[in-house]
Design a protein around this motif. Structure first.
Motif, PDB file in Angstrom:
ATOM      1  N   LEU A  67     -26.833 -18.409  -2.989  1.00  0.00           N
ATOM      2  CA  LEU A  67     -28.059 -17.671  -2.721  1.00  0.00           C
ATOM      3  C   LEU A  67     -28.460 -16.836  -3.935  1.00  0.00           C
ATOM      4  N   SER A  68     -29.752 -16.674  -4.110  1.00  0.00           N
ATOM      5  CA  SER A  68     -30.238 -15.771  -5.142  1.00  0.00           C
ATOM      6  C   SER A  68     -29.958 -14.345  -4.699  1.00  0.00           C
ATOM      7  N   GLY A  69     -30.042 -13.405  -5.651  1.00  0.00           N
ATOM      8  CA  GLY A  69     -29.835 -12.009  -5.292  1.00  0.00           C
ATOM      9  C   GLY A  69     -30.804 -11.553  -4.222  1.00  0.00           C
ATOM     10  N   THR A  70     -32.062 -11.981  -4.333  1.00  0.00           N
ATOM     11  CA  THR A  70     -33.077 -11.589  -3.353  1.00  0.00           C
ATOM     12  C   THR A  70     -32.751 -12.131  -1.970  1.00  0.00           C
ATOM     13  N   ASP A  71     -32.368 -13.415  -1.898  1.00  0.00           N
ATOM     14  CA  ASP A  71     -32.051 -14.028  -0.606  1.00  0.00           C
ATOM     15  C   ASP A  71     -30.781 -13.430  -0.001  1.00  0.00           C
ATOM     16  N   PHE A  72     -29.807 -13.150  -0.849  1.00  0.00           N
ATOM     17  CA  PHE A  72     -28.562 -12.575  -0.334  1.00  0.00           C
ATOM     18  C   PHE A  72     -28.805 -11.157   0.169  1.00  0.00           C
ATOM     19  N   GLY A  73     -29.641 -10.421  -0.546  1.00  0.00           N
ATOM     20  CA  GLY A  73     -29.999  -9.084  -0.069  1.00  0.00           C
ATOM     21  C   GLY A  73     -30.648  -9.149   1.303  1.00  0.00           C
ATOM     22  N   ALA A  74     -31.493 -10.157   1.520  1.00  0.00           N
ATOM     23  CA  ALA A  74     -32.186 -10.295   2.799  1.00  0.00           C
ATOM     24  C   ALA A  74     -31.212 -10.515   3.947  1.00  0.00           C
ATOM     25  N   VAL A  75     -30.187 -11.336   3.749  1.00  0.00           N
ATOM     26  CA  VAL A  75     -29.240 -11.593   4.835  1.00  0.00           C
ATOM     27  C   VAL A  75     -28.353 -10.378   5.100  1.00  0.00           C
TER      28      VAL A  75
ATOM     29  N   PRO B 177     -11.450 -17.687  13.069  1.00  0.00           N
ATOM     30  CA  PRO B 177     -12.153 -16.401  12.957  1.00  0.00           C
ATOM     31  C   PRO B 177     -12.490 -16.004  11.522  1.00  0.00           C
ATOM     32  N   THR B 178     -11.910 -16.682  10.531  1.00  0.00           N
ATOM     33  CA  THR B 178     -12.245 -16.340   9.144  1.00  0.00           C
ATOM     34  C   THR B 178     -13.708 -16.646   8.833  1.00  0.00           C
ATOM     35  N   ALA B 179     -14.318 -17.551   9.606  1.00  0.00           N
ATOM     36  CA  ALA B 179     -15.727 -17.875   9.393  1.00  0.00           C
ATOM     37  C   ALA B 179     -16.661 -16.998  10.215  1.00  0.00           C
ATOM     38  N   LEU B 180     -16.104 -16.170  11.075  1.00  0.00           N
ATOM     39  CA  LEU B 180     -16.918 -15.382  12.002  1.00  0.00           C
ATOM     40  C   LEU B 180     -17.880 -14.414  11.301  1.00  0.00           C
ATOM     41  N   PRO B 181     -17.498 -13.788  10.174  1.00  0.00           N
ATOM     42  CA  PRO B 181     -18.445 -12.875   9.507  1.00  0.00           C
ATOM     43  C   PRO B 181     -19.730 -13.550   9.053  1.00  0.00           C
ATOM     44  N   ALA B 182     -19.748 -14.878   8.999  1.00  0.00           N
ATOM     45  CA  ALA B 182     -20.985 -15.581   8.628  1.00  0.00           C
ATOM     46  C   ALA B 182     -22.108 -15.248   9.605  1.00  0.00           C
ATOM     47  N   TRP B 183     -21.750 -14.931  10.850  1.00  0.00           N
ATOM     48  CA  TRP B 183     -22.758 -14.648  11.861  1.00  0.00           C
ATOM     49  C   TRP B 183     -23.315 -13.234  11.761  1.00  0.00           C
ATOM     50  N   GLU B 184     -22.747 -12.426  10.846  1.00  0.00           N
ATOM     51  CA  GLU B 184     -23.339 -11.123  10.550  1.00  0.00           C
ATOM     52  C   GLU B 184     -24.574 -11.276   9.669  1.00  0.00           C
ATOM     53  N   ALA B 185     -24.655 -12.391   8.950  1.00  0.00           N
ATOM     54  CA  ALA B 185     -25.798 -12.628   8.062  1.00  0.00           C
ATOM     55  C   ALA B 185     -27.082 -12.686   8.885  1.00  0.00           C
ATOM     56  N   ILE B 186     -28.092 -11.970   8.451  1.00  0.00           N
ATOM     57  CA  ILE B 186     -29.343 -11.864   9.212  1.00  0.00           C
ATOM     58  C   ILE B 186     -30.224 -13.072   8.929  1.00  0.00           C
ATOM     59  N   PRO B 187     -30.512 -13.890   9.937  1.00  0.00           N
ATOM     60  CA  PRO B 187     -31.355 -15.065   9.702  1.00  0.00           C
ATOM     61  C   PRO B 187     -32.831 -14.705   9.628  1.00  0.00           C
ATOM     62  N   SER B 188     -33.586 -15.539   8.962  1.00  0.00           N
ATOM     63  CA  SER B 188     -35.038 -15.342   8.928  1.00  0.00           C
ATOM     64  C   SER B 188     -35.608 -15.619  10.313  1.00  0.00           C
ATOM     65  N   PRO B 189     -36.620 -14.892  10.749  1.00  0.00           N
ATOM     66  CA  PRO B 189     -37.256 -15.203  12.033  1.00  0.00           C
ATOM     67  C   PRO B 189     -37.800 -16.625  12.035  1.00  0.00           C
ATOM     68  N   THR B 190     -37.807 -17.230  13.201  1.00  0.00           N
ATOM     69  CA  THR B 190     -38.297 -18.610  13.305  1.00  0.00           C
ATOM     70  C   THR B 190     -39.815 -18.682  13.232  1.00  0.00           C
ATOM     71  N   GLY B 191     -40.482 -17.573  13.540  1.00  0.00           N
ATOM     72  CA  GLY B 191     -41.934 -17.581  13.625  1.00  0.00           C
ATOM     73  C   GLY B 191     -42.413 -17.730  15.054  1.00  0.00           C
ATOM     74  N   PHE B 192     -41.459 -17.833  15.986  1.00  0.00           N
ATOM     75  CA  PHE B 192     -41.783 -17.989  17.405  1.00  0.00           C
ATOM     76  C   PHE B 192     -40.913 -17.007  18.201  1.00  0.00           C
ATOM     77  N   LEU B 193     -41.550 -16.017  18.801  1.00  0.00           N
ATOM     78  CA  LEU B 193     -40.819 -14.915  19.411  1.00  0.00           C
ATOM     79  C   LEU B 193     -39.820 -15.386  20.460  1.00  0.00           C
ATOM     80  N   GLU B 194     -40.239 -16.315  21.319  1.00  0.00           N
ATOM     81  CA  GLU B 194     -39.331 -16.741  22.386  1.00  0.00           C
ATOM     82  C   GLU B 194     -38.071 -17.407  21.832  1.00  0.00           C
ATOM     83  N   TRP B 195     -38.214 -18.084  20.694  1.00  0.00           N
ATOM     84  CA  TRP B 195     -37.053 -18.729  20.080  1.00  0.00           C
ATOM     85  C   TRP B 195     -36.157 -17.709  19.400  1.00  0.00           C
ATOM     86  N   ASP B 196     -36.748 -16.699  18.793  1.00  0.00           N
ATOM     87  CA  ASP B 196     -35.929 -15.636  18.211  1.00  0.00           C
ATOM     88  C   ASP B 196     -35.121 -14.929  19.299  1.00  0.00           C
TER      89      ASP B 196
END
Length: 247
Positions: A59-67, A149-168
């Motif tokens: 990830l770029s610095g900008t994208d990593f900052g976002a997550v 569980p070593t992969a569990l912190p991956a789910w702390e990363a903040i995903p981008s919104p889908t653009g559809f509220l009900e799906w988010d």
């Protein structure tokens, strides 16, 4: 005495001193503060570790900052050493990076993958594919909690919104429910996005009527005003995670 510490002496006027006479205190900060010197090489090392954490997951610095929930401008400040990086942010960055790397190496889907897939799928009216991929992601999360569980912190990363509220709301609610099912606290982003819809939404897949979907939706999901047939959720069936809805 370390003069990098500010005094609390009053600046209102002269003070009497023992033996007579008076002294006027210097104008200083009204409160005691202490600053710990920060070496330039320490700031540089922290910036390098942040950059390495981003590069480790491609990830770029900008994208990593976002997550991590940090604005692009602020994260650039951390990377170029213009801002001192909080210790907790560095720890979280390295933890999330390691989790994402582990998830990628083991072929596991994360919330980042789910949201990146769902948005375009809904725009192309591929509702069934979107639901299926949500089920894949959450099944991977459940297996991750139980087996890796070593992969569990991956789910702390903040995903981008889908653009559809009900799906988010759907994704956030499912993630939160799996974490609670394993007696763990859900990621902060999932708690924040899991909000009951003012207008209920029914997500239809092939072969179901709206009434069928409402009848077959797990109670922990329908509580948020989102209705999806439990049959479409695969491993996350009606009973598999049948806990009371979280906050």
């Amino acid at each position: 005495m370390d003069l990098d510490v500010a005094s609390t002496l009053s600046t209102s006027g002269p003070e009497t001193v023992p033996g007579g006479g008076s002294v006027t205190p210097s104008r200083v900060s009204p409160r005691w503060t202490s600053r710990i010197p920060v070496a330039v090489n320490d700031v540089t090392e922290v910036a390098q570790r942040l950059d390495a954490a981003a590069r480790q997951v491609g990830l770029s610095g900008t994208d990593f900052g976002a997550v991590l929930g940090v604005s692009a401008a602020r994260f650039r400040g951390f990377l170029d050493g213009g801002l001192e990086t909080p210790a907790h942010l560095l720890l979280r960055a390295e933890r999330v990076s390691a989790g994402l790397r582990r998830a990628k190496d083991s072929g596991r889907v994360t919330a980042l993958d789910v949201c990146d897939f769902v948005g375009p799928s809904i725009r192309h009216r591929a509702v069934g594919a979107a639901v299926n991929f949500c089920a894949v992601g959450l099944t991977d999360l459940l297996q991750c909690q139980e087996q890796d569980p070593t992969a569990l912190p991956a789910w702390e990363a903040i995903p981008s919104p889908t653009g559809f509220l009900e799906w988010d709301v759907l994704i956030a609610t499912m993630v939160g429910q799996v974490f609670r099912f394993q007696h763990r606290d859900p990621p902060e982003w999932a708690v924040r996005r899991a909000r009951r819809l003012k207008t209920p939404r029914v997500i239809l897949t092939d072969g179901y009527t709206p009434d069928d979907v409402k009848r077959l939706t797990p109670r922990w999901l329908s509580a948020y005003g989102v209705f999806v047939s439990s049959d479409s959720l695969g491993m996350l069936s009606r009973d598999a995670l049948d806990l009371p809805a979280g906050p």
